[in-house]
Design an enzyme around this catalytic site. Sequence first.
Site, short mmCIF file in Angstrom:
data_model
loop_
_atom_site.label_atom_id
_atom_site.label_comp_id
_atom_site.label_asym_id
_atom_site.label_seq_id
_atom_site.Cartn_x
_atom_site.Cartn_y
_atom_site.Cartn_z
CB CYS A 113 -0.94 0.01 1.19
SG CYS A 113 -2.04 -1.40 1.21
CG HIS A 255 -2.80 3.35 2.63
ND1 HIS A 255 -3.54 3.11 1.50
CD2 HIS A 255 -2.82 2.19 3.35
CE1 HIS A 255 -3.99 1.87 1.55
NE2 HIS A 255 -3.57 1.30 2.65
CG ASN A 285 -6.59 -0.62 2.02
OD1 ASN A 285 -5.99 -0.19 1.03
ND2 ASN A 285 -5.97 -1.19 3.04
O1 UT7 Z 1 -3.15 -1.27 3.96
C1 UT7 Z 1 -3.00 -1.89 5.20
C2 UT7 Z 1 -4.08 -2.93 5.27
N1 UT7 Z 1 -4.42 -3.40 6.57
C3 UT7 Z 1 -5.14 -2.72 7.48
O2 UT7 Z 1 -5.48 -1.57 7.35
C4 UT7 Z 1 -5.55 -3.48 8.70
C5 UT7 Z 1 -5.22 -2.81 9.98
N2 UT7 Z 1 -6.03 -3.38 11.04
C6 UT7 Z 1 -7.30 -3.00 11.26
O3 UT7 Z 1 -7.79 -2.11 10.57
C7 UT7 Z 1 -8.06 -3.64 12.37
O4 UT7 Z 1 -7.21 -4.45 13.13
C8 UT7 Z 1 -9.27 -4.48 11.86
C9 UT7 Z 1 -10.31 -3.56 11.26
C10 UT7 Z 1 -8.81 -5.49 10.83
C11 UT7 Z 1 -9.90 -5.22 13.04
O5 UT7 Z 1 -10.33 -4.31 14.02
P1 UT7 Z 1 -10.09 -4.62 15.57
O6 UT7 Z 1 -10.74 -3.58 16.37
O7 UT7 Z 1 -8.62 -4.83 15.75
O8 UT7 Z 1 -10.94 -5.94 15.74
P2 UT7 Z 1 -10.49 -7.28 16.47
O9 UT7 Z 1 -9.43 -7.98 15.69
O10 UT7 Z 1 -10.22 -6.95 17.89
O11 UT7 Z 1 -11.81 -8.16 16.37
C12 UT7 Z 1 -12.92 -7.88 17.17
C13 UT7 Z 1 -14.01 -8.88 16.88
C14 UT7 Z 1 -13.54 -10.33 16.76
O12 UT7 Z 1 -14.52 -11.09 17.43
P3 UT7 Z 1 -14.18 -11.80 18.82
O13 UT7 Z 1 -13.02 -12.72 18.53
O14 UT7 Z 1 -13.84 -10.69 19.75
O15 UT7 Z 1 -15.47 -12.50 19.15
C15 UT7 Z 1 -13.63 -10.62 15.28
O16 UT7 Z 1 -13.95 -11.97 15.00
O17 UT7 Z 1 -14.62 -8.55 15.62
C16 UT7 Z 1 -14.77 -9.75 14.85
N3 UT7 Z 1 -14.75 -9.42 13.45
C17 UT7 Z 1 -15.85 -9.08 12.75
N4 UT7 Z 1 -17.15 -9.01 13.09
C18 UT7 Z 1 -18.02 -8.63 12.14
C19 UT7 Z 1 -13.67 -9.33 12.64
N5 UT7 Z 1 -14.06 -8.96 11.40
C20 UT7 Z 1 -15.40 -8.80 11.45
C21 UT7 Z 1 -16.37 -8.41 10.49
N6 UT7 Z 1 -17.66 -8.34 10.88
N7 UT7 Z 1 -16.05 -8.09 9.21
#
Ligand code: UT7
Length: 328
Positions: A113, A255, A285
Amino acid sequence: MMKTGITAIGCYVPERVVTNDELAQMMDTSDEWIVSHTGIRERRIVAEGEAASDLAVHAARTALERRGIGAEDIDMIIVATSSPDYPFPATACLVQHRLGAKVAGAFDLSAGCTGFVYAVETARAFVEAGSARRVLLIGSEVLTSIANWEDRNSCVLFGDGAGAVVIESLDGVAGHQIMSSWLRSDGAGETALIRPVSGSRSPFDPRKHSAADLQLQMDGKRVYLFAVDAIVKTIRTLCEREGILIEDLAWIVPHQANLRIIEAAAKRLKLPTERFYTNLERYANTSAASIPLAIDEMIDNDLLRPGQWVLSVGFGAGLTYGGNLIRW
Ligand code: UT7
């Protein structure tokens, strides 16, 4: 000292809009989760058979038209992409042929990215070394083609699009000067954002590998923490190097990955979030295309003024990061 800069910009996004609600019909997610965790509301997704070179050609034609030159006036084409038409040949060669850029060299640049940021500095260096007179640089991505649609943690984050710029000497031509760039890599983050199979490390073996091994894999938390740090470091370094205050920046064009990443970086820098331009709510993204897509929209919305300091900052697979400081 030669002044080199951006003299035209053009963008293209596929027609099809896919909302969070539509994704929620395909998988266990919701508009509420996606908006609250990322800020994304919808994204563009290519039509079947539409590839990175197709988007790139559309964006490139607009940039060339706005600059008032033909493809034969370009002598180097760089396509920044992580979702090329093929592992090889380079997507840039396909674009070169389709545009009819008969006297241009062409190559792809892989910096995830951060690809657009890396390519801007590469193009500037080509021009200032006298290796190219005019570089056409295109960030073009069809990340939805390599996303794992079974993995709700990552697939909801991405969208498709392309942004092109012409970079050349500003001697006698109006443009926006590239003042300084800062490019960094932390390869220790190899596995944080990766397509693990089909390269020479793990050639595809149908007995060992699943479809998911061929797709994008991401450690979201790790990338999140890295990204906030990367934005803060890049902005501080570029401002210090140019001898300007962070408050002097009229706009930061990050980005477009996640609104929460941008808000966290703004807070650390004690800057209002409004200083960071965002349009990720509509495009999600788009990787190496996200910064030119944002700049093009800022021009359309009449947000940029001559003399302003504008800083682009990227972060992504590699892990790579960095930025370009532009005098608008
Ligand atoms: O260009 C670079 C590309 N990469 C990025 O930009 C990614 C950078 N990271 C992020 O943006 C964040 O870490 C995410 C958006 C990917 C995740 O957000 P988070 O606040 O870190 O969520 P989390 O990993 O703490 O997950 C929280 C919960 C989990 O459930 P449990 O295990 O707590 O029950 C996930 O399973 O959210 C769940 N979850 C979802 N729920 C509904 C993860 N994805 C989804 C979804 N819909 N799409």
